[in-house]
Design a protein around this motif. Structure first.
Motif, PDB file in Angstrom:
ATOM      1  N   THR A   1       0.821  -1.213   0.000  1.00  0.00           N
ATOM      2  CA  THR A   1       0.000   0.000   0.000  1.00  0.00           C
ATOM      3  C   THR A   1       0.859   1.269   0.000  1.00  0.00           C
ATOM      4  N   LEU A   2       2.137   1.138   0.369  1.00  0.00           N
ATOM      5  CA  LEU A   2       3.008   2.313   0.452  1.00  0.00           C
ATOM      6  C   LEU A   2       3.472   2.799  -0.925  1.00  0.00           C
TER       7      LEU A   2
ATOM      8  N   VAL B   1      -6.828   6.312  -4.478  1.00  0.00           N
ATOM      9  CA  VAL B   1      -7.731   7.208  -3.743  1.00  0.00           C
ATOM     10  C   VAL B   1      -7.211   7.476  -2.336  1.00  0.00           C
ATOM     11  N   LEU B   2      -7.036   6.418  -1.549  1.00  0.00           N
ATOM     12  CA  LEU B   2      -6.503   6.586  -0.198  1.00  0.00           C
ATOM     13  C   LEU B   2      -5.051   7.057  -0.227  1.00  0.00           C
ATOM     14  N   ALA B   3      -4.315   6.653  -1.260  1.00  0.00           N
ATOM     15  CA  ALA B   3      -2.906   7.058  -1.372  1.00  0.00           C
ATOM     16  C   ALA B   3      -2.778   8.575  -1.441  1.00  0.00           C
ATOM     17  N   VAL B   4      -3.649   9.221  -2.208  1.00  0.00           N
ATOM     18  CA  VAL B   4      -3.613  10.686  -2.334  1.00  0.00           C
ATOM     19  C   VAL B   4      -3.922  11.341  -0.992  1.00  0.00           C
ATOM     20  N   VAL B   5      -4.900  10.811  -0.287  1.00  0.00           N
ATOM     21  CA  VAL B   5      -5.282  11.378   1.019  1.00  0.00           C
ATOM     22  C   VAL B   5      -4.135  11.234   2.020  1.00  0.00           C
TER      23      VAL B   5
ATOM     24  N   PRO C   1       1.882   3.375  -3.961  1.00  0.00           N
ATOM     25  CA  PRO C   1       1.121   4.504  -4.502  1.00  0.00           C
ATOM     26  C   PRO C   1       1.314   5.793  -3.698  1.00  0.00           C
ATOM     27  N   ILE C   2       1.449   5.664  -2.385  1.00  0.00           N
ATOM     28  CA  ILE C   2       1.675   6.849  -1.534  1.00  0.00           C
ATOM     29  C   ILE C   2       3.008   7.492  -1.890  1.00  0.00           C
ATOM     30  N   GLY C   3       4.037   6.652  -2.072  1.00  0.00           N
ATOM     31  CA  GLY C   3       5.357   7.161  -2.439  1.00  0.00           C
ATOM     32  C   GLY C   3       5.347   7.874  -3.780  1.00  0.00           C
ATOM     33  N   ALA C   4       4.616   7.307  -4.757  1.00  0.00           N
ATOM     34  CA  ALA C   4       4.531   7.925  -6.083  1.00  0.00           C
ATOM     35  C   ALA C   4       3.857   9.293  -5.999  1.00  0.00           C
ATOM     36  N   VAL C   5       2.773   9.371  -5.236  1.00  0.00           N
ATOM     37  CA  VAL C   5       2.051  10.639  -5.080  1.00  0.00           C
ATOM     38  C   VAL C   5       2.934  11.685  -4.394  1.00  0.00           C
ATOM     39  N   LEU C   6       3.665  11.286  -3.366  1.00  0.00           N
ATOM     40  CA  LEU C   6       4.573  12.209  -2.680  1.00  0.00           C
ATOM     41  C   LEU C   6       5.605  12.787  -3.640  1.00  0.00           C
ATOM     42  N   PHE C   7       6.152  11.927  -4.492  1.00  0.00           N
ATOM     43  CA  PHE C   7       7.168  12.373  -5.458  1.00  0.00           C
ATOM     44  C   PHE C   7       6.594  13.408  -6.424  1.00  0.00           C
ATOM     45  N   PHE C   8       5.342  13.210  -6.855  1.00  0.00           N
ATOM     46  CA  PHE C   8       4.697  14.145  -7.771  1.00  0.00           C
ATOM     47  C   PHE C   8       4.342  15.469  -7.084  1.00  0.00           C
ATOM     48  N   MET C   9       4.153  15.432  -5.766  1.00  0.00           N
ATOM     49  CA  MET C   9       3.791  16.650  -5.028  1.00  0.00           C
ATOM     50  C   MET C   9       4.956  17.630  -4.912  1.00  0.00           C
ATOM     51  N   ILE C  10       6.177  17.108  -4.910  1.00  0.00           N
ATOM     52  CA  ILE C  10       7.357  17.946  -4.651  1.00  0.00           C
ATOM     53  C   ILE C  10       7.522  19.074  -5.673  1.00  0.00           C
ATOM     54  N   PRO C  11       7.485  18.814  -6.997  1.00  0.00           N
ATOM     55  CA  PRO C  11       7.606  19.936  -7.931  1.00  0.00           C
ATOM     56  C   PRO C  11       6.477  20.947  -7.805  1.00  0.00           C
ATOM     57  N   GLY C  12       5.281  20.489  -7.417  1.00  0.00           N
ATOM     58  CA  GLY C  12       4.163  21.411  -7.207  1.00  0.00           C
ATOM     59  C   GLY C  12       4.421  22.340  -6.032  1.00  0.00           C
ATOM     60  N   PHE C  13       5.075  21.821  -5.008  1.00  0.00           N
ATOM     61  CA  PHE C  13       5.404  22.615  -3.821  1.00  0.00           C
ATOM     62  C   PHE C  13       6.341  23.766  -4.177  1.00  0.00           C
ATOM     63  N   PHE C  14       7.236  23.521  -5.144  1.00  0.00           N
ATOM     64  CA  PHE C  14       8.217  24.532  -5.538  1.00  0.00           C
ATOM     65  C   PHE C  14       7.777  25.341  -6.764  1.00  0.00           C
ATOM     66  N   ALA C  15       6.514  25.209  -7.165  1.00  0.00           N
ATOM     67  CA  ALA C  15       6.006  25.958  -8.322  1.00  0.00           C
ATOM     68  C   ALA C  15       6.125  27.458  -8.071  1.00  0.00           C
TER      69      ALA C  15
END
Length: 335
Positions: free
Chosen positions: A49-50, A239-243, A52-66
Motif C-alpha cells: 500500500t506504500l 484514492v486513499l494514497a492521495v489522502v 502509490p503513496i510514495g509515487a504521489v509524494l514524489f509528484f507533489m514535490i515539484p508542485g510545492f516549488f512551483a
C-alpha cells in the motif's frame, strides 16, 4: 545559490523507500498465495500500500516549488529538466539491458531491446513517463494556478480526485498523468496555505493514522471477499494514497526548515533507485534471485527485514548514482 529544504528533499528518499518496499511485497514469489488467509495476505502485502503513496509524494514535490515565472522562462527550465531525466532514464535502461544480456539474467528478445532503447515511446516506466508529461506541462499549469482563486483551485483538486474514484479514463497512462497532476496541484496548495495548516497539526496526525489503518484494512477485506492476492492491496488504488500522501506532505512542510548536505546529496540519487529496481528486464531477477524475501515468509521478523533491506537498496543505488553523476561531470569538464 538557494539551499534546498532538506525536509522536502527527505520526502524524495522516503517516497522511494515506500516504492521499493512496495515492490518487494508485490513482486516477490511468495509461496501458497492462492490459499493464504486474509491475515496472512495483510502480513505479506501490507507494505504494498506504500507504493502509490510514495509515487504521489514524489509528484507533489515539484508542485510545492512551483513559482510564478514568465511562461517562456518556465518552459526553458522545464525542457532542461526533461532533458536531464530523459538522458538518465535512457542510459540506465540501455545499460541494464546489456548487463542482463551479458550475464544471461533474463531472455532478451527484439521487443525487449526496442522497449529499452525507446523507454518513453513504449512506456517502459509509467512513473517516469507521467513525471515527464507533468514537467512538460508545468509552465502552463503554474500559469493557470496563479491566476485561479482558492475556490477555483479547490474545485480543480476535487474534480481530479473524483476521477480517481470513478476511473472515467480507461487509458492507464492518461489516468496516471491525471494522478500526477492532482498531486502537483496539492503540493502547490500546501505551500501556499501551510501557515493556516500549521494550527491543525494534531488533527492531521490523527487523520493520517486513521487513514493508514483503513488502507491496511482494505487488504484484509479485499482478500476476505475473494479478490486475487496480487490485487488485494489495490482495492482503492490511488484514492486513499492521495489522502495519506497529502497528510504526510503537509506534516513535513510545516516543520522547521532543515538543511542537511547529506540528505540533499542522497536525495539526488533516488530517481536512479527507481530506474534500476523497476526495470522490467531486471525486476524479476532482482527481487527473486538477489533479494529472495520469500526465504523469510514464515518468520515473525519479516517486516523488519523488508525495511532494513529496502533502506540498504536505496542507499546503495542512490549513492552509486551520485558517484556516477560526479564522475560524468568531471569527464564533461575535462572535455
Amino acid at each position: 545559490m538557494k539551499k534546498r529544504i532538506s525536509n522536502i528533499e527527505f520526502l524524495r528518499i522516503l517516497s522511494m523507500i515506500m516504492i521499493v518496499i512496495s515492490h518487494i511485497s508485490l513482486y516477490t514469489n511468495w509461496e501458497g498465495i492462492s490459499n493464504l488467509s486474509p491475515y496472512s495476505t495483510v502480513r505479506l502485502l501490507g507494505f504494498d500500500t506504500l507504493g502509490p503513496i510514495g509515487a504521489v509524494l514524489f509528484f507533489m514535490i515539484p508542485g510545492f516549488f512551483a513559482r510564478d515565472y514568465d511562461v517562456d522562462k518556465a518552459i526553458y527550465k522545464s525542457l532542461y529538466k526533461i532533458k536531464s531525466v530523459w538522458i538518465k532514464t535512457f542510459l540506465y535502461s540501455v545499460c541494464i539491458l546489456f548487463i542482463c544480456y551479458l550475464l544471461s539474467l533474463t531472455k532478451i528478445g527484439l521487443k525487449k531491446a526496442v522497449v529499452a532503447f525507446f523507454p518513453f515511446s513504449f512506456n517502459e516506466y509509467w512513473f517516469v513517463t507521467a513525471y515527464i508529461l507533468l514537467i512538460l506541462s508545468s509552465p502552463f499549469i503554474n500559469y493557470i494556478l496563479f491566476k485561479c482563486s482558492e475556490k477555483q483551485t479547490n474545485y480543480l483538486v476535487l474534480m481530479l480526485f473524483l476521477l480517481l474514484f470513478l476511473e472515467l479514463v480507461n487509458n492507464s497512462l492518461v489516468s496516471r498523468y491525471f494522478l500526477a497532476l492532482e498531486s502537483y496541484i496539492i503540493g502547490f496548495k500546501v505551500n501556499f496555505y501551510k501557515e493556516k495548516i500549521n494550527s491543525y497539526k494534531w488533527t492531521i496526525w490523527l487523520s493520517l493514522i486513521a487513514f493508514c489503518l483503513i488502507d491496511v484494512c482494505t487488504i484484509y477485506f479485499s482478500r476476505a471477499i475473494g479478490m486475487e492476492f496480487s490485487h488485494s492491496a489495490h482495492f482503492t488504488q490511488y484514492v486513499l494514497a492521495v489522502v495519506i500522501a497529502t497528510f504526510i506532505f503537509t506534516l513535513f512542510s510545516v516543520t522547521q526548515p532543515l538543511y542537511s548536505k547529506i540528505i540533499n546529496t542522497l536525495a539526488k540519487g533516488m530517481f536512479a533507485v527507481y530506474l534500476v529496481t523497476s526495470n522490467p528486464n531486471f525486476q524479476d531477477y532482482f527481487y527473486n534471485s538477489i533479494i529472495q524475501m520469500n526465504k523469510y515468509q514464515d518468520k515473525f521478523y519479516l517486516p523488519l527485514v523488508e525495511i532494513l533491506v529496502t533502506i540498504l537498496i536505496c542507499l546503495f543505488f542512490g549513492l552509486l548514482d551520485v558517484c556516477l553523476t560526479s564522475i560524468f561531470k568531471i569527464f564533461k569538464k575535462v572535455k
